[in-house]
Every structure is written in C-alpha cells, then in structure tokens.
Scaffold this active site. Structure first.
Site, short mmCIF file in Angstrom:
data_model
loop_
_atom_site.label_atom_id
_atom_site.label_comp_id
_atom_site.label_asym_id
_atom_site.label_seq_id
_atom_site.Cartn_x
_atom_site.Cartn_y
_atom_site.Cartn_z
N GLY A 162 3.05 -8.28 33.12
CA GLY A 162 3.65 -7.05 33.47
C GLY A 162 4.43 -6.47 32.08
O GLY A 162 4.00 -7.03 30.77
N VAL A 212 -1.22 -17.95 40.08
CA VAL A 212 -0.29 -19.17 40.00
C VAL A 212 0.34 -19.39 41.07
O VAL A 212 0.77 -18.52 41.80
CB VAL A 212 0.76 -18.91 38.77
CG1 VAL A 212 1.55 -20.08 38.75
CG2 VAL A 212 0.12 -18.98 37.60
N GLU A 253 11.62 10.60 42.92
CA GLU A 253 10.17 11.03 42.22
C GLU A 253 9.17 11.27 43.29
O GLU A 253 8.37 12.30 43.39
CB GLU A 253 9.86 10.09 41.21
CG GLU A 253 10.81 10.13 40.02
CD GLU A 253 10.35 9.10 38.96
OE1 GLU A 253 9.82 8.16 39.24
OE2 GLU A 253 10.71 9.24 37.81
#
Ligand SMILES: Cc1cc2nc3c(=O)[nH]c(=O)nc-3n(C[C@H](O)[C@H](O)[C@H](O)COP(=O)(O)OP(=O)(O)OC[C@H]3O[C@@H](n4cnc5c(N)ncnc54)[C@H](O)[C@@H]3O)c2cc1C
Length: 438
Positions: A34, A100, A192
C-alpha cells in the site's frame, strides 16, 4: 524474487524445505504494497539490500479515489497499478503475490497462505486497515465500506441497479425505497461518497431515464457527532454541510446508527429503508499485532517507537494504518501521506546501513517526524475543502488543489493523464465514467 529465498509449499518433507543461504546482502521483507510499503520499497530501491515485497493483491490501490469507482466516475484500472511494474526498475527489489498468515519470530521468517515461507533479516509490516463496525460485524454484509475494488464495484452495481429497477417500478413507495441511499459516517469518506452519489443522481443520470426523475433520489448522510469533518476547522465543516445541502443531501448530525439489516438502517430512532447503504464510519488495523504477539490498542494498531520499530522486537518495523505513533501528544491520523512519509523515512534509514548491521542488529534508526501536506475532502464538482496548518481554503480553488494533488499522487503517468482527462470531461459535460453493472 530469487528462487533461493522463497521456499514454496511442496510435497517435500519439512527438513528439505529449510531456507537456502541468503548470501552477502541483507534481506528486507515488506508485507503490504500500500502507501507505506510501496514508498519504503522505492526508497530501498537501488540500494545494497535485497528487498522482497509481498502483497495478496498484484496491484497497488489508490484508496482515496475508490469512492469514484463506487459512483461510476472512474474505472478500477484508473486507480490500480501493478506492483510488479511499479517496482520493476529496481533490480534489488522483488515482488511476491501471496498472503501472509503469520511470522515465525524465532527463526525470522514469514509464513504464507500457500504453505511457503520467506526468511528475513529485517521485517516491515504495512498491512493497512479495514472498516470497523464497532463490534457489529454482521452489519458489513448490508453496509459495505469503500475499501477494496470488489466493494466499490458491488456498491456501483447496487446504485445503478436501483435506478434501473426504479424505472420499471409502478409502486411509489417501493420506487422511493429504491431511490434512497444511506451513507454512514460524516468524515471525508462519507462526505465524498454522499456528494458523489447526489451528483450521479442529479446530473449524470438525469437525462437517461424517461419514467423516473433521478433528481428526486434521496441521499441521507448519518453522523453521530454534532458536525461533519470533525478533523477540519469549524468554518470548513459548516461549508461542507451547506454544500451537501445544495446537492440535496439530507445530513443527520447527532444521530447514532442503532441497527442495520438488509435494506434498512435504524438511526436516531428512525427506520430508513434504502436500497444502497454505504459504511464509512471508522477503520481498524489489519492483521499484524497478533503475528508479533503484541497487544494492540483498541483499533488493532501496534504502538511503535519514534523510529517505527515494534516494541520488544528485533529489527521489526511497522508502518501506516497498522502503526500507532504519537507526535506532539497527538496520535498521527490514518492517512496515505502519513504512511508514505513513514515508508520513505524507514527505507532511506535502512538503505544507509550496511548488510552486517542489518543481519546482526539491534539497529538504531533516526526518529520519524510527520509533516502534513494538508488535508482535503471533496464535496462535489468544484466544491472541496483544504486545510494546512492555520491556512484553509474552500469552494472551487480547494477543488482544483484537491484534483492536482490527487493527479500528482496517482502512480504511473498513464493513469494521471487518463484520470485528469476524465475529470476535465466530466467537469465540462457532467457525463459519468464507468457506468457498468458487473
Ligand atoms: C475511502 C477512503 C478514502 C481515503 N482518502 C484519503 C485521502 O484522501 N487522503 C489520505 O491521505 N488518506 C486517505 N485515506 C486513508 C489511506 O487510504 C490510508 O491511510 C492508506 O491507504 C494507508 O496506507 P497503508 O500502507 O498503511 O495501507 P494500505 O494502503 O491499505 O495497504 C495495505 C496493503 O497490504 C496488503 N495486505 C494486507 N494484509 C496482507 C496480508 N496478510 N498479506 C499480504 N498483503 C496484505 C493489502 O493488499 C494492501 O495492498 C482514505 C481511506 C479510505 C478507506
């Protein structure tokens, strides 16, 4: 990555699956590509250490623009870039597609879902966060958050399908329900999202339906606090409230969500029937603390030291939404810019050290310090708020600034150009983007 490092799951007995010798270079493993993980990998790129980035997705996702996928303005490919391509130019950085599941701290290796494992000298966890339903996990099914491409596409399909169903619905009550969207959470994400749904109904879809007036669609934004955008100055919260009002969004402040079922939100004692319900009310950290045997804070985060090291661990670091770091008495917010700055800082600090130091430990790294480049939230076409320090901005200029920042931050020049052109086109025409039900 070098085949010698990754030990795949195989029919071989365990004793034959021990890691190969790692060689002279130190091995840095980063879990999560990320904002934090990717910035760290880039900073380590071209350096003396071998770096392996593991992510369960093969793409880096530009999460801040996901709501535009959910509201049919952008396509998923506009805000996702293949991790492998982004890192390809760094010969010392390898990419592994894999999930993971844990860390074997004594033998210093990470465990992958496919049964393989990967040894490390330095481990960096940057697994991010997920939506927090505050103990009501059953609500997730009825009120998805905008956090993954799958979520965004599902919300987009639900919104567009609702308009299609309303067009052929004769019963006014049922039509009203189909044309109602509830957004929960009055932070930047909720604001938003609510603004974008209202614009979709009022402008983008307005000319395309013959039987329904899409402008009559209701968008209800629910916030438990007494104001929107609590992290912003009062004037900007007030402006956001007014700008949403102009778009026809019904804002319910001081209103707590009591229950969510399929197509129903109960909030402030009122039962609201809605075809689409979107959650944007809070996040909690992804997996990580449990892998290290560390007790997390109430949001699942690992309290790290100022150099981003995990407490009581040797050469293990934590970045981004998974980390809890206080600066000047305040916990740093879960923001992409915090994660990126942490990744850059850590990557550069490790790059300066030699292999022997990384292999032997313990390490002493410089403390991290966050410098805000400003917080912003967009409310609609040419309407946004922006704040940096004591300086704040609203309306069109803030919107232009917001657009420039996001275009600049989008990785990959082709993406920047295509997103910029789509925004410009939409600004001039109010045409939508990817209105696909898939
Ligand atoms: C809707 C929305 C809007 C936002 N808007 C803004 C904004 O405008 N500005 C801003 O600064 N911030 C914004 N944020 C916050 C920002 O997106 C996060 O703070 C940022 O993504 C955190 O970066 P990270 O590197 O910690 O995690 P992420 O970017 O979430 O990356 C985590 C990565 O780890 C991978 N991963 C997770 N678990 C595993 C595992 N077990 N194995 C392998 N890989 C794994 C994931 O696939 C992912 O690629 C927004 C967030 C949301 C949800």
């Amino acid at each position: 990555m070098k085949a010698a490092d990754y030990v795949a799951s195989s029919p071989l007995p365990d004793e034959d699956r021990t890691p190969s010798p790692v060689g002279a270079a130190a091995h840095v493993v980063i879990v999560g590509a990320g904002f934090g993980g990717l910035a760290c990998a880039k900073a380590l790129g071209g350096g003396p250490h071998r770096v392996t980035v593991i992510d369960r997705r093969n793409y880096h996702l530009f999460v801040p623009l996901l709501y535009q996928v959910a509201t049919a303005a952008l396509s998923p490919a506009d805000i996702a870039a293949p991790i492998r391509r982004v890192l390809a130019r760094y010969r010392n950085v390898d990419t592994v597609l894999g999930e993971v599941l844990g860390v074997d701290r004594v033998v210093r290796r990470v465990r992958l879902k496919d049964g393989g494992h990967l040894p490390y000298d330095v481990l960096i966890l940057a697994t991010g966060s997920m939506y927090n339903y505050f103990g009501q996990d059953a609500w997730a099914e009825f009120a998805p958050g905008v956090k993954t491409i799958d979520n965004a596409r599902a919300i987009r399909a639900r919104l567009l399908r609702a308009f299609e169903a309303a067009e052929i619905e004769a019963d006014p009550e049922r039509r009203r329900r189909l044309l109602t969207t509830v957004v929960i959470g009055g932070g930047p994400t909720g604001v938003e999202m609510a603004g974008a749904v209202a614009e979709l109904a009022r402008f983008t879809l307005a000319k395309d339906f013959h039987r329904i007036d899409s402008k009559t669609a209701r968008v209800i934004l629910i916030e438990a606090a007494p104001k929107l955008l609590t992290a912003f100055p009062e004037t900007l919260s007030q402006y956001a409230l007014e700008a949403l009002g102009k778009l026809g969004v019904e804002v319910r402040l001081n209103t707590k969500v009591e229950n969510i079922e399929a197509g129903v939100v109960v909030a402030g004692g009122e039962r609201i029937e809605a075809e689409a319900i979107v959650w944007g009310a809070g996040i909690r950290a992804a997996a990580g603390a449990d892998w290290l045997g560390i007790a997390p804070d109430r949001l699942g985060r690992i309290a790290v030291a100022s150099d981003l090291s995990a407490p009581g661990q040797d050469r293990v670091y934590v970045l981004g939404d998974l980390a809890r770091l206080e600066q000047d008495g305040e916990v740093l917010p879960a923001l992409a810019q915090v994660a990126s700055q942490q990744g850059l800082h850590l990557g550069h600090a490790l790059k300066r050290l030699d292999a022997a130091a990384l292999k032997a430990g313990p390490l002493t790294l410089a403390p991290f310090r966050y410098a805000s480049r400003g917080d912003t939230a967009v409310i609609g076409r040419s309407s946004a708020v922006f704040v940096i320090g004591r300086w704040s901005l609203k309306r069109g200029l803030a919107w232009v600034l917001w657009g420039l920042i996001h275009i600049y931050l989008l990785i990959g020049f082709d993406r920047r150009l295509s997103v910029a052109m789509q925004w410009m086109w939409r600004y001039l025409t109010t045409e939508g983007g990817a209105r696909l039900i898939d």
